[in-house]
Write a protein that holds these residues in place. Structure first.
Motif, PDB file in Angstrom:
ATOM      1  N   LYS A   1      -1.116 -78.926  48.628  1.00  0.00           N
ATOM      2  CA  LYS A   1      -0.574 -77.646  49.107  1.00  0.00           C
ATOM      3  C   LYS A   1      -1.001 -76.506  48.191  1.00  0.00           C
ATOM      4  CE  LYS A   1       3.390 -77.330  51.134  1.00  0.00           C
ATOM      5  NZ  LYS A   1       4.806 -77.327  51.457  1.00  0.00           N
TER       6      LYS A   1
ATOM      7  N   VAL B   1       6.459 -83.811  45.399  1.00  0.00           N
ATOM      8  CA  VAL B   1       6.094 -82.849  46.448  1.00  0.00           C
ATOM      9  C   VAL B   1       4.815 -83.309  47.130  1.00  0.00           C
ATOM     10  CG1 VAL B   1       7.217 -80.937  45.227  1.00  0.00           C
ATOM     11  CG2 VAL B   1       4.773 -81.361  44.857  1.00  0.00           C
ATOM     12  N   THR B   2       4.376 -82.556  48.125  1.00  0.00           N
ATOM     13  CA  THR B   2       3.172 -82.892  48.873  1.00  0.00           C
ATOM     14  C   THR B   2       1.920 -82.475  48.110  1.00  0.00           C
ATOM     15  OG1 THR B   2       4.404 -82.537  50.912  1.00  0.00           O
ATOM     16  CG2 THR B   2       2.005 -82.575  51.093  1.00  0.00           C
TER      17      THR B   2
ATOM     18  N   THR C   1       3.843 -74.294  46.768  1.00  0.00           N
ATOM     19  CA  THR C   1       4.953 -75.235  46.821  1.00  0.00           C
ATOM     20  C   THR C   1       6.215 -74.526  46.360  1.00  0.00           C
ATOM     21  OG1 THR C   1       3.454 -77.063  46.312  1.00  0.00           O
ATOM     22  CG2 THR C   1       5.807 -77.444  45.937  1.00  0.00           C
TER      23      THR C   1
ATOM     24  N   ALA D   1       1.642 -84.075  42.266  1.00  0.00           N
ATOM     25  CA  ALA D   1       2.525 -84.279  43.421  1.00  0.00           C
ATOM     26  C   ALA D   1       3.458 -85.460  43.185  1.00  0.00           C
ATOM     27  CB  ALA D   1       1.698 -84.492  44.687  1.00  0.00           C
TER      28      ALA D   1
END
Length: 196
Positions: free
Chosen positions: A64, A60-61, A67, A55
């Motif tokens: 998840k 990004v998160t 994505t 991440a």
């Protein structure tokens, strides 16, 4: 008469000796239709749990399960379509790892990112490939060939070089099937194509 036969036979021998050289570079896909340079890259889902390290690398998160690729924070994104069962992908893994290392060494780690997508591979298979080849960049599963179908049903390994558009999303700069050769040369080609 003998001389006339010798020329076609020599050409046939040359062709047959060249064919294996092409075959050792990649697993071909008969129905492949790669995305052409200048084509928008589809906003495919990168599936699988995103570790905190992955991440942070991709911007990004974490955690998840899906994505969107357009969420990746990078000016340039190298997407490798691979299969853990592809012997050419296995052989190319050290070169792709070296490319990742070279990107960092040249201070381009915030601008150029790499992801791998395992065509037909489950998360467990992708994790096995990651561990066996000590892959330092994020790998994602494509067990149902969903991403593979969206990106042209290409052979493996296949490399898409993508550039982020100012309005968002990625566009294809280059597409290539098979081993890319020396990592430094490939990185040079990426830098030139992307205008970095």
């Amino acid at each position: 008469m003998r001389r006339l036969f010798a020329l076609p036979a020599a050409l046939l021998l040359l062709f047959l000796s060249a064919a294996p050289a092409l075959a050792v570079e990649a697993s071909e896909a008969p129905g492949a239709h790669p995305l052409a340079p200048g084509t928008p890259f589809p906003d495919v889902s990168l599936t699988g749990e995103v570790s905190p390290q992955a991440a942070a690398y991709l911007g990004v998160t974490a955690g998840k399960r899906a994505t969107p690729i357009n969420a990746v924070k990078a000016e340039v994104l190298v997407v490798e379509i691979f299969s853990m069962y592809c012997p050419f992908c296995q052989r190319e893994a050290p070169n792709v790892n070296a490319l990742h290392s070279l990107i960092d060494k040249r201070g381009l780690g915030n601008r150029i990112k790499i992801v791998g997508i395992g065509a037909g591979n489950s998360e467990a298979e992708v994790n096995l490939f990651r561990q066996k080849y000590a892959v330092p960049f994020p790998l994602f599963s494509d067990a149902d060939f969903d991403v593979h179908n969206q990106v042209g049903q290409v052979g493996t390994p296949f490399f898409y070089i993508l550039k982020k558009k100012p309005q968002g999303g990625f566009v294809v700069l280059q597409a290539s099937l098979g081993a890319f050769g020396a990592p430094a040369d490939f990185l040079g080609a990426i830098i030139r194509a992307a205008g970095l």
